[in-house]
Design a protein around this motif. Sequence first.
Motif, mmCIF file in Angstrom:
data_model
loop_
_atom_site.group_PDB
_atom_site.id
_atom_site.type_symbol
_atom_site.label_atom_id
_atom_site.label_comp_id
_atom_site.label_asym_id
_atom_site.label_seq_id
_atom_site.Cartn_x
_atom_site.Cartn_y
_atom_site.Cartn_z
ATOM 1 N N CYS A 183 -57.535 150.995 45.593
ATOM 2 C CA CYS A 183 -56.848 151.143 46.874
ATOM 3 C C CYS A 183 -57.885 151.149 47.997
ATOM 4 N N PRO A 226 -51.495 151.020 42.565
ATOM 5 C CA PRO A 226 -51.634 152.296 43.285
ATOM 6 C C PRO A 226 -51.053 152.206 44.689
ATOM 7 N N ASN A 227 -51.204 151.037 45.314
ATOM 8 C CA ASN A 227 -50.672 150.852 46.667
ATOM 9 C C ASN A 227 -50.166 149.409 46.758
ATOM 10 N N SER A 255 -47.962 152.539 51.075
ATOM 11 C CA SER A 255 -48.240 153.382 52.245
ATOM 12 C C SER A 255 -47.253 153.069 53.352
ATOM 13 N N LYS A 288 -52.746 156.434 56.805
ATOM 14 C CA LYS A 288 -51.893 155.761 55.825
ATOM 15 C C LYS A 288 -50.415 155.886 56.163
HETATM 16 S S1 SF4 Z 1 -53.071 155.509 49.762
HETATM 17 FE FE1 SF4 Z 1 -52.208 156.306 47.828
HETATM 18 S S2 SF4 Z 1 -53.265 155.113 46.217
HETATM 19 FE FE2 SF4 Z 1 -54.430 154.854 48.088
HETATM 20 S S3 SF4 Z 1 -56.063 156.409 47.961
HETATM 21 FE FE3 SF4 Z 1 -54.336 157.301 49.150
HETATM 22 S S4 SF4 Z 1 -53.062 158.372 47.627
HETATM 23 FE FE4 SF4 Z 1 -54.453 157.003 46.511
#
Ligand code: SF4
Length: 524
Positions: A183, A226-227, A255, A288
Amino acid sequence: MRRLRVGILDLVTKGPTRALWARVMNPNMASIMPQVVGVWCEEEGHSVTFVCYTGFEDLMAELPQGIDLLFVTAFSHAAQTAYAVSNLFRRGGTVTALGGPHARCYPEDAARYFDYVFGFTDKALLKQALDDCQPHRPVGVRLSAGRQPEALPSIRQRWKFIEPTIAKAPAIKIVPMIGSLGCPYTCSFCIDSTVDYQPLGFEQITDDLKFLLTKLERPRIAWHDPNFGVRFNDYMDAIEAAGPPGRVDHIAESSLSLLSEPHLKRMQRNGVKAILPGVESWYELGNKSRTGSHRGMDKVRQVAEHVNLITRYIPYIQTNFVLGLDVDDGPEPFELTKRFVDLAPVALPGYSLLSAFGRAAPLNLEYQRTGRVLPFPFHFLNNNSAMNVRPRHYDWRTFYDHVIDLTRYSFSWRAIARRFAATRETIPKWMNVVRAVSSEGSGRIRHYTTVRRLLDTDRSVRDYFEGESTELPRFFEDRIRRDLGPLWEFLPEGALSHNPLAYLESTAGGFVGLGGLRAAAEPA
Ligand code: SF4
């Protein structure tokens, strides 16, 4: 070359369950890497027996017999189950290996119970273990490729493992897919924050979706990225190239910053039905959630507005929060989340208690250094059964009071009814109800209330939470015994406890290899 009989066990859960939500969803929670390992083992000429344990099978009966190598994948909350299974098989002469999040987070501990412990795994690394395949005891070999693999087998290749797994799902069947690893964001508590973002090939996405359309009338995909959608246009192009819009449904974690209205319109056209953005905190991580420097109630209003916009295009939304972050202080963060539940009734709030999973994130070093990590057995490390970081600004009783109050509020009949009314489509409406009345709502309220009562009435529990004793209170040991069932007797001696400071103590060294096997340092 010796042709091995390989067993692969994907532990979706840690023990038998009867929860309604688990019945509906556990078969849809299968991991991708065990299927990948299955494909790679067969490509190397070995035979594979694959079991995905969802909590409704008789695990002892399902486990493959007469195998040379057992490969287990587990999250940390299933570690004790995995250790017991490994012990059972080692006694019968089988070599065992562990992969997945627990192996990455707690390799030192896992190596006490497995012959091989895998960090980042690629085919070349797996082949070395397959070629070696011999007991490494009392301490197993820890292996890691320096980075994630550049490509993974397609759905077409994994289908023989996917098909029997989703067949266990009684109603909704969801296929796991992944289009990227790592990510670009750097949330300090997240295991993916230190893994470089890397797409896995967009042509494969198109080909996989075309393949699924030949197998399922209306495929539903859970994206394990993950994203999801960091390379938004590439993703959407790949999905659109698979066929006319609306023939496949998609679920993804993404996000808020990626969910602009033009993006939402395109996602709606392409069948995105559920989205799980992380809000995490009302005081930080504004990048995010596209809320910039807005904090507190300003951020609540802005996120609620955004979520209400999303729901015009995507029927199911789960917003994720972490409770007990160091920035949280007093009742305000909990009250703000309640206001959010009011202002965005459509969103199902997903709450995680702040947890430090071994070496998952650099921030954990700080928690360990300052003596805030508690030695709760892995069995409880699922983000809600226990919180293994002492909160910075709360005593435990106050903290649990807030958590119980917020959970009750979020899963009250009033909130359930408002969520039901605000959700447009039938399946999402009822999924929210099931989650609220099953393990996630009622189940957690019951558990938190029990823990809160024990903090008042059981000295051993209080001392354990305060870090004044490392002796596991009876309540927690009984829970593990109950959940493991017949596997309890195979739990190796000492496997209930682990060194919660192992990451800190290991910072001088990285992964080490034995017997000439390749090994590389795990990123810090
Ligand atoms: S946006 Fe989500 S996947 Fe990416 S680092 Fe943050 S918590 Fe982890």
